[in-house]
Enzyme design. Structure first.
Site, mmCIF file in Angstrom:
data_model
loop_
_atom_site.group_PDB
_atom_site.id
_atom_site.type_symbol
_atom_site.label_atom_id
_atom_site.label_comp_id
_atom_site.label_asym_id
_atom_site.label_seq_id
_atom_site.Cartn_x
_atom_site.Cartn_y
_atom_site.Cartn_z
ATOM 1 N N ASP A 69 -62.656 -8.359 -2.188
ATOM 2 C CA ASP A 69 -62.560 -7.543 -0.985
ATOM 3 C C ASP A 69 -63.194 -6.192 -1.300
ATOM 4 O O ASP A 69 -63.823 -6.011 -2.366
ATOM 5 C CB ASP A 69 -61.103 -7.442 -0.491
ATOM 6 N N HIS A 70 -63.012 -5.223 -0.390
ATOM 7 C CA HIS A 70 -63.626 -3.902 -0.611
ATOM 8 C C HIS A 70 -63.041 -3.209 -1.845
ATOM 9 O O HIS A 70 -63.752 -2.500 -2.553
ATOM 10 C CB HIS A 70 -63.436 -3.024 0.629
ATOM 11 N N CYS A 75 -59.687 -7.929 -6.165
ATOM 12 C CA CYS A 75 -59.294 -7.017 -5.093
ATOM 13 C C CYS A 75 -58.837 -5.723 -5.758
ATOM 14 O O CYS A 75 -59.095 -5.520 -6.947
ATOM 15 C CB CYS A 75 -58.248 -7.628 -4.150
ATOM 16 N N GLY A 76 -58.170 -4.855 -5.033
ATOM 17 C CA GLY A 76 -57.806 -3.566 -5.630
ATOM 18 C C GLY A 76 -56.930 -3.716 -6.850
ATOM 19 O O GLY A 76 -57.215 -3.166 -7.921
ATOM 20 N N THR A 77 -55.860 -4.485 -6.685
ATOM 21 C CA THR A 77 -54.956 -4.742 -7.812
ATOM 22 C C THR A 77 -55.147 -6.117 -8.422
ATOM 23 O O THR A 77 -54.648 -6.379 -9.521
ATOM 24 C CB THR A 77 -53.493 -4.669 -7.336
ATOM 25 N N GLY A 78 -55.769 -7.003 -7.703
ATOM 26 C CA GLY A 78 -55.845 -8.414 -8.099
ATOM 27 C C GLY A 78 -54.655 -9.213 -7.599
ATOM 28 O O GLY A 78 -54.642 -10.443 -7.680
ATOM 29 N N GLY A 131 -53.056 -9.313 -4.342
ATOM 30 C CA GLY A 131 -53.168 -9.994 -3.044
ATOM 31 C C GLY A 131 -54.107 -11.178 -3.093
ATOM 32 O O GLY A 131 -53.795 -12.263 -2.570
ATOM 33 N N HIS A 157 -53.694 -22.678 -21.818
ATOM 34 C CA HIS A 157 -52.398 -23.240 -21.423
ATOM 35 C C HIS A 157 -52.353 -23.652 -19.956
ATOM 36 O O HIS A 157 -51.807 -24.703 -19.631
ATOM 37 C CB HIS A 157 -51.285 -22.220 -21.686
ATOM 38 N N ARG A 191 -49.317 -31.148 -24.042
ATOM 39 C CA ARG A 191 -48.125 -30.680 -23.308
ATOM 40 C C ARG A 191 -48.489 -29.653 -22.237
ATOM 41 O O ARG A 191 -47.815 -29.549 -21.212
ATOM 42 C CB ARG A 191 -47.077 -30.112 -24.270
ATOM 43 N N HIS A 192 -49.590 -28.939 -22.481
ATOM 44 C CA HIS A 192 -50.005 -27.943 -21.493
ATOM 45 C C HIS A 192 -50.529 -28.621 -20.223
ATOM 46 O O HIS A 192 -50.267 -28.168 -19.110
ATOM 47 C CB HIS A 192 -51.071 -27.021 -22.089
ATOM 48 N N ARG A 233 -47.632 -29.779 -18.211
ATOM 49 C CA ARG A 233 -46.999 -28.692 -17.439
ATOM 50 C C ARG A 233 -47.825 -28.332 -16.207
ATOM 51 O O ARG A 233 -47.271 -28.067 -15.129
ATOM 52 C CB ARG A 233 -46.807 -27.469 -18.352
#
Ligand code: RB5
Length: 145
Positions: A7-8, A64-67, A69, A97, A131-132, A135
């Site tokens: 995004d922006h 995104c800004g924080t990652g 959203g 993993h 096992r990963h 999961r």
């Protein structure tokens, strides 16, 4: 091919990552956004997720800004395992993993050089299976329940 989108709030870092990977010889397709005009991150996650799910892209990068959203939005797509990473160790583990098929970053959080290291740690790691993989299969069993 790796699909990339933002995004922006993630636009500037997305552009830096794109240039870095192209310079490394990685095939990249940019799904936008292409300007700093305000857009909605779920709309930006969707084309990258669809490209990964269709097989057009082998994996994806979302910013995104924080990652936060854009990772929440991406993880609503059945079959997407999007990992928000702010450090190199988590990025490596996200593939080894969790077999993350999308990595997410925060453009207002993570500096560009660290972002390059995070992306490289994730894209160069290999899923360990065993096992990963069991999961990860349980994650998709929840999705299918
Ligand atoms: C946009 O201002 C911002 O909310 C978005 O980029 C992201 O940080 C949301 O999680």
């Amino acid at each position: 091919m790796i699909a990339i989108g933002s995004d922006h709030g993630g636009f500037e870092l997305k552009e830096h990552i794109k240039k870095y990977l192209i310079n490394e010889g990685v095939e990249i397709k940019d799904y936008g956004t292409f300007t700093e005009d305000s857009v909605d991150y779920p709309d930006c996650a969707a084309p990258v997720c669809k490209a990964v799910l269709s097989g057009e892209a082998e994996s994806g990068i979302l910013v995104c800004g924080t990652g936060i959203g854009i990772s929440i939005a991406a993880n609503k797509f059945k079959g997407i395992r999007a990992a928000l990473c702010g450090d190199v160790y988590s990025a490596k583990m996200a593939k080894e993993h969790n077999n993350a098929n999308i990595i997410c970053l925060g453009g207002r959080v993570t500096g560009r050089e660290l972002a390059f290291m995070i992306v490289d740690a994730w894209r160069n790691a290999k899923h360990l299976g065993g096992r990963h993989a069991d999961r990860v299969a349980k994650i998709h069993a929840i999705e299918n329940a």
